[in-house]
Design a protein around this motif. Structure first.
Motif, PDB file in Angstrom:
ATOM      1  N   MET A  35       3.670  -3.331  -6.898  1.00 15.74           N
ATOM      2  CA  MET A  35       2.836  -4.040  -5.930  1.00 15.74           C
ATOM      3  C   MET A  35       1.349  -3.755  -6.178  1.00 15.74           C
ATOM      4  SD  MET A  35       2.987  -3.865  -1.757  1.00 15.74           S
ATOM      5  CE  MET A  35       2.024  -4.990  -0.751  1.00 15.74           C
ATOM      6  N   ALA A  36       1.035  -2.483  -6.479  1.00 15.72           N
ATOM      7  CA  ALA A  36      -0.365  -2.111  -6.725  1.00 15.72           C
ATOM      8  C   ALA A  36      -0.919  -2.826  -7.943  1.00 15.72           C
ATOM      9  CB  ALA A  36      -0.475  -0.600  -6.893  1.00 15.72           C
ATOM     10  N   MET A  37      -0.118  -2.864  -9.030  1.00 15.10           N
ATOM     11  CA  MET A  37      -0.574  -3.539 -10.242  1.00 15.10           C
ATOM     12  C   MET A  37      -0.726  -5.036 -10.004  1.00 15.10           C
ATOM     13  SD  MET A  37       1.079  -3.546 -14.083  1.00 15.10           S
ATOM     14  CE  MET A  37       0.306  -1.981 -14.525  1.00 15.10           C
ATOM     15  N   ASP A  38       0.214  -5.619  -9.273  1.00 13.40           N
ATOM     16  CA  ASP A  38       0.167  -7.053  -9.012  1.00 13.40           C
ATOM     17  C   ASP A  38      -1.063  -7.431  -8.190  1.00 13.40           C
ATOM     18  OD1 ASP A  38       1.681  -9.688  -9.106  1.00 13.40           O
ATOM     19  OD2 ASP A  38       1.431  -9.439  -6.937  1.00 13.40           O
ATOM     20  N   ALA A  39      -1.436  -6.521  -7.262  1.00 15.70           N
ATOM     21  CA  ALA A  39      -2.597  -6.798  -6.397  1.00 15.70           C
ATOM     22  C   ALA A  39      -3.897  -6.300  -7.000  1.00 15.70           C
ATOM     23  CB  ALA A  39      -2.382  -6.144  -5.028  1.00 15.70           C
ATOM     24  N   GLY A  40      -3.821  -5.533  -8.098  1.00 16.60           N
ATOM     25  CA  GLY A  40      -5.017  -5.007  -8.731  1.00 16.60           C
ATOM     26  C   GLY A  40      -5.706  -3.926  -7.928  1.00 16.60           C
ATOM     27  N   VAL A  41      -4.903  -3.121  -7.201  1.00 17.34           N
ATOM     28  CA  VAL A  41      -5.462  -2.042  -6.388  1.00 17.34           C
ATOM     29  C   VAL A  41      -4.729  -0.746  -6.723  1.00 17.34           C
ATOM     30  CG1 VAL A  41      -6.084  -3.595  -4.503  1.00 17.34           C
ATOM     31  CG2 VAL A  41      -3.841  -2.485  -4.482  1.00 17.34           C
ATOM     32  N   GLY A  42      -5.189   0.362  -6.148  1.00 16.28           N
ATOM     33  CA  GLY A  42      -4.539   1.642  -6.360  1.00 16.28           C
ATOM     34  C   GLY A  42      -3.292   1.774  -5.503  1.00 16.28           C
ATOM     35  N   VAL A  43      -2.401   2.689  -5.900  1.00 12.72           N
ATOM     36  CA  VAL A  43      -1.162   2.903  -5.157  1.00 12.72           C
ATOM     37  C   VAL A  43      -1.460   3.359  -3.731  1.00 12.72           C
ATOM     38  CG1 VAL A  43       0.955   4.283  -5.049  1.00 12.72           C
ATOM     39  CG2 VAL A  43       0.159   3.398  -7.248  1.00 12.72           C
ATOM     40  N   SER A  44      -2.528   4.122  -3.548  1.00 17.38           N
ATOM     41  CA  SER A  44      -2.862   4.623  -2.216  1.00 17.38           C
ATOM     42  C   SER A  44      -3.120   3.485  -1.225  1.00 17.38           C
ATOM     43  CB  SER A  44      -4.093   5.523  -2.277  1.00 17.38           C
ATOM     44  OG  SER A  44      -5.229   4.797  -2.745  1.00 17.38           O
ATOM     45  N   GLN A  45      -3.528   2.320  -1.745  1.00 18.66           N
ATOM     46  CA  GLN A  45      -3.849   1.194  -0.867  1.00 18.66           C
ATOM     47  C   GLN A  45      -2.621   0.389  -0.445  1.00 18.66           C
ATOM     48  OE1 GLN A  45      -7.443   0.145  -3.650  1.00 18.66           O
ATOM     49  NE2 GLN A  45      -7.761  -0.949  -1.730  1.00 18.66           N
ATOM     50  N   VAL A  46      -1.485   0.645  -1.105  1.00 20.84           N
ATOM     51  CA  VAL A  46      -0.262  -0.085  -0.734  1.00 20.84           C
ATOM     52  C   VAL A  46       0.827   0.841  -0.211  1.00 20.84           C
ATOM     53  CG1 VAL A  46      -0.691  -1.944  -2.377  1.00 20.84           C
ATOM     54  CG2 VAL A  46       0.662   0.029  -3.103  1.00 20.84           C
ATOM     55  N   SER A  47       0.606   2.156  -0.295  1.00 22.10           N
ATOM     56  CA  SER A  47       1.640   3.093   0.152  1.00 22.10           C
ATOM     57  C   SER A  47       1.645   3.179   1.675  1.00 22.10           C
ATOM     58  CB  SER A  47       1.401   4.488  -0.430  1.00 22.10           C
ATOM     59  OG  SER A  47       0.207   5.046   0.052  1.00 22.10           O
ATOM     60  N   SER A  48       2.827   3.351   2.233  1.00 24.21           N
ATOM     61  CA  SER A  48       2.999   3.513   3.676  1.00 24.21           C
ATOM     62  C   SER A  48       4.328   4.194   3.913  1.00 24.21           C
ATOM     63  CB  SER A  48       2.948   2.152   4.385  1.00 24.21           C
ATOM     64  OG  SER A  48       3.952   1.298   3.879  1.00 24.21           O
ATOM     65  N   SER A  49       4.674   4.388   5.172  1.00 27.39           N
ATOM     66  CA  SER A  49       5.943   5.037   5.494  1.00 27.39           C
ATOM     67  C   SER A  49       6.513   4.408   6.758  1.00 27.39           C
ATOM     68  CB  SER A  49       5.757   6.538   5.693  1.00 27.39           C
ATOM     69  OG  SER A  49       4.908   6.797   6.802  1.00 27.39           O
ATOM     70  N   GLY A  50       7.743   4.780   7.063  1.00 34.35           N
ATOM     71  CA  GLY A  50       8.366   4.349   8.299  1.00 34.35           C
ATOM     72  C   GLY A  50       8.540   2.840   8.384  1.00 34.35           C
ATOM     73  N   VAL A  51       8.349   2.315   9.596  1.00 32.62           N
ATOM     74  CA  VAL A  51       8.538   0.886   9.849  1.00 32.62           C
ATOM     75  C   VAL A  51       7.623   0.053   8.954  1.00 32.62           C
ATOM     76  CG1 VAL A  51       8.246  -0.923  11.585  1.00 32.62           C
ATOM     77  CG2 VAL A  51       9.326   1.241  12.212  1.00 32.62           C
ATOM     78  N   GLY A  52       6.390   0.511   8.729  1.00 37.48           N
ATOM     79  CA  GLY A  52       5.450  -0.233   7.898  1.00 37.48           C
ATOM     80  C   GLY A  52       5.933  -0.388   6.471  1.00 37.48           C
ATOM     81  N   LEU A  53       6.586   0.649   5.924  1.00 33.23           N
ATOM     82  CA  LEU A  53       7.112   0.571   4.561  1.00 33.23           C
ATOM     83  C   LEU A  53       8.278  -0.407   4.491  1.00 33.23           C
ATOM     84  CD1 LEU A  53       7.330   1.627   1.613  1.00 33.23           C
ATOM     85  CD2 LEU A  53       8.912   3.353   2.487  1.00 33.23           C
ATOM     86  N   ALA A  54       9.261  -0.219   5.375  1.00 37.59           N
ATOM     87  CA  ALA A  54      10.499  -0.994   5.285  1.00 37.59           C
ATOM     88  C   ALA A  54      10.316  -2.457   5.670  1.00 37.59           C
ATOM     89  CB  ALA A  54      11.576  -0.358   6.164  1.00 37.59           C
ATOM     90  N   PHE A  55       9.539  -2.719   6.720  1.00 34.19           N
ATOM     91  CA  PHE A  55       9.511  -4.066   7.280  1.00 34.19           C
ATOM     92  C   PHE A  55       8.197  -4.817   7.063  1.00 34.19           C
ATOM     93  CE2 PHE A  55      12.626  -1.612   9.727  1.00 34.19           C
ATOM     94  CZ  PHE A  55      13.763  -2.376   9.480  1.00 34.19           C
ATOM     95  N   VAL A  56       7.232  -4.181   6.379  1.00 30.25           N
ATOM     96  CA  VAL A  56       5.977  -4.875   6.045  1.00 30.25           C
ATOM     97  C   VAL A  56       5.721  -4.793   4.544  1.00 30.25           C
ATOM     98  CG1 VAL A  56       3.481  -4.976   6.386  1.00 30.25           C
ATOM     99  CG2 VAL A  56       4.966  -4.470   8.330  1.00 30.25           C
ATOM    100  N   ALA A  57       5.626  -3.564   3.996  1.00 34.14           N
ATOM    101  CA  ALA A  57       5.308  -3.411   2.573  1.00 34.14           C
ATOM    102  C   ALA A  57       6.408  -3.979   1.677  1.00 34.14           C
ATOM    103  CB  ALA A  57       5.063  -1.935   2.257  1.00 34.14           C
TER     104      ALA A  57
END
Length: 509
Positions: free
Chosen positions: A284-306
């Motif tokens: 996802m980070a490579m596809d968006a051209g951003v760092g991993v820190s900008q797409v990483s998340s946890s919990g509900v945000g990871l499973a149902f948004v990211a």
């Protein structure tokens, strides 16, 4: 306590291990461990994590296995046989399980719906907006309920029906058989997910972000607290599950070997989940051209948004999405079964009810509360604060009180060690008593203080103080008060059973 029919037993050691592993492997392994590892030093975090596993996780598992097998009862009955006042800790754990079960089932209901959404990628270009507005119909004011959400209610009812059917079939025919099927299936699905994630462009970027060690983090006390917290919350210790499961063991079962197998299986799955999650986030980070820190998340945000956002962009996204959300359902279901079994066992031990009536009475009460609280437009808010406060000031605190009671108050660790050693393949040394009597209580106390300081500094997630008081603190304190009340009610008119009188005689000699 009422007189009991003959207690069920696991059909095999494999059946018990699968159930114990199924309880430990849950949603936290998939959406909490990868984020905690990334935020606390990457590969360096595995050092305190491993030490926490050896000094807290495995010793606590062995302690709970030993108490459950020796006294052959649910937490209230088992701890009552240790000392009558300790029964309150057991009922406290039962109340905690009631709270956790109500919202845990709701997350599984979401995952069921998202399995279907994956085929058509129904979330479109805005997964967060779809989750909050179209799916959950989220109210703008936390805690304010104005509408019922049928799209959450019907899969939630389905989760409860399936859970109660499995529980109603009993220990061998229900829980054991279900886990023997579900756990290999879960591992197989996740291995497919890992292989698919590793073949994505950018996978190495995500794995570098996850595992590259930041050794300087090891001097940060918060990293060590996080490691112990992850072990404590991921192994299903502290709220009576393993005491309950171990109460159905044969009297000559190997306890230390079983604890090590369950603990290392759980940790292995966490690392597997970390690989799958961060390899995918790297894409996802490579596809968006951003760092991993900008797409990483946890919990509900990871499973149902990211992850929905990733599924929309990746080749064979529908296949990946179905596997991911089905894996969430399986991992969560095996944990939910174990949580509700604690309540069922406590009701059976206290009332003498047979299994099906106990399951129906417990299941009816928990499922009604679950639907009323989480199938409405403030369900996500209720879930968020309930999970936060019952974990921090329920599960962890109950575990700390149990440890202090057993090791410092009753001084029973040597006797329990002899009981475990008598049938186990690996003998426990003085390290076990040091870990449970010193290291783990100190770390848990540190966790409590550190967490409380954070709560006082600023409101959790910016929620209003009033909402946190009645939606969070009242839940944690209420579980404790319910535990005390149930203890008083259970003692009224009851007399110690012969096994309890025997244990009292044993302690006096």
């Amino acid at each position: 306590m009422a007189e009991q029919p003959q207690r069920e037993q696991w059909g095999s050691r494999l059946g018990f291990l699968m159930a114990a592993i199924g309880s430990a492997i849950g949603l936290g392994n998939i959406w909490r461990f990868p984020a905690v590892t990334y935020e606390h030093g990457g590969g360096a975090f595995l050092v305190p994590y491993l030490l926490a596993l050896l000094t807290a996780g495995i010793p606590l598992l062995i302690l709970e296995y030993t108490i459950g097998r020796k006294y052959r009862s649910s937490p209230p009955g088992a701890l009552r046989q240790l000392a009558r006042p300790a029964e309150a800790i057991g009922w406290w754990q039962v109340a905690i399980c009631f709270v956790v079960a109500t919202y845990y089932a709701a997350i599984l209901a979401w995952a069921i719906r998202y399995t279907g959404f994956s085929f058509t990628q129904a979330w479109g270009d805005d997964p967060e907006g779809f989750l909050n507005n179209e799916f959950l119909n989220l109210n703008e004011t936390p805690g304010e309920v104005s509408t019922f959400v049928p799209g959450v209610a019907w899969p939630l009812i389905a989760v409860w029906v399936l859970t109660l059917v499995i529980l109603g079939l009993g220990i061998r025919r229900g829980i054991e058989r279900a886990n023997i099927v579900f756990i290999p299936l879960l591992v197989a699905f996740f291995l497919v997910l890992v292989v698919r994630a590793l073949t994505l462009d950018g996978a190495s970027l995500g794995l570098d972000a996850l595992f590259s060690p930041d050794w300087g983090k090891l001097t940060d006390g918060g990293v060590w607290v996080a490691a112990y917290g992850q072990i404590f919350f991921s192994l299903s210790v502290g709220f009576g599950i393993m005491i309950t499961y171990a109460s159905y063991l044969h009297r000559k079962s190997d306890l230390t070997g079983s604890a090590m197998v369950a603990a290392f299986a759980n940790s292995s799955f966490e690392i597997l989940a970390g690989v799958a999650v961060f390899a995918t986030l790297g894409f996802m980070a490579m596809d968006a051209g951003v760092g991993v820190s900008q797409v990483s998340s946890s919990g509900v945000g990871l499973a149902f948004v990211a992850f929905p956002a990733i599924i929309s962009e990746m080749p064979m996204g529908a296949f990946f999405g179905v596997l991911f959300f089905v894996s969430l359902v399986i991992a969560g279901l095996t944990s939910l079964i174990s949580i509700v079994q604690v309540i069922v066992a406590a009701v059976q031990d206290r009332t003498g009810l047979r299994r099906v009536p106990a399951v129906l009475s417990v299941g009816g009460a928990v499922s009604v509360v679950s639907v009323l609280l989480f199938a409405n437009d403030s369900g996500l808010y209720f879930l968020d604060v309930s999970d936060r406060f019952i974990n921090q000031y329920g599960i962890a605190l109950a575990g700390l009180v149990l440890l202090i009671t057993v090791s410092w108050g009753l001084r029973l660790l040597p006797a329990l060690q002899r009981n475990a050693d008598a049938t186990s393949s690996i003998g426990l040394g003085v390290w076990w008593r040091i870990c449970l009597g010193v290291i783990t209580p100190v770390v848990l106390t540190w966790m409590m203080v550190d967490s409380l300081i954070g709560e006082l500094d600023e409101n959790y997630e910016g929620y209003s103080t009033s909402f946190l008081l009645w939606g969070g603190w009242s839940v944690a304190v209420g579980a404790l008060l319910v535990g005390v009340l149930l203890t008083l009610l259970s003692r009224r008119g009851s007399r110690p059973r012969s096994s309890e009188r025997g244990s009292e005689t044993e302690r006096t000699h």
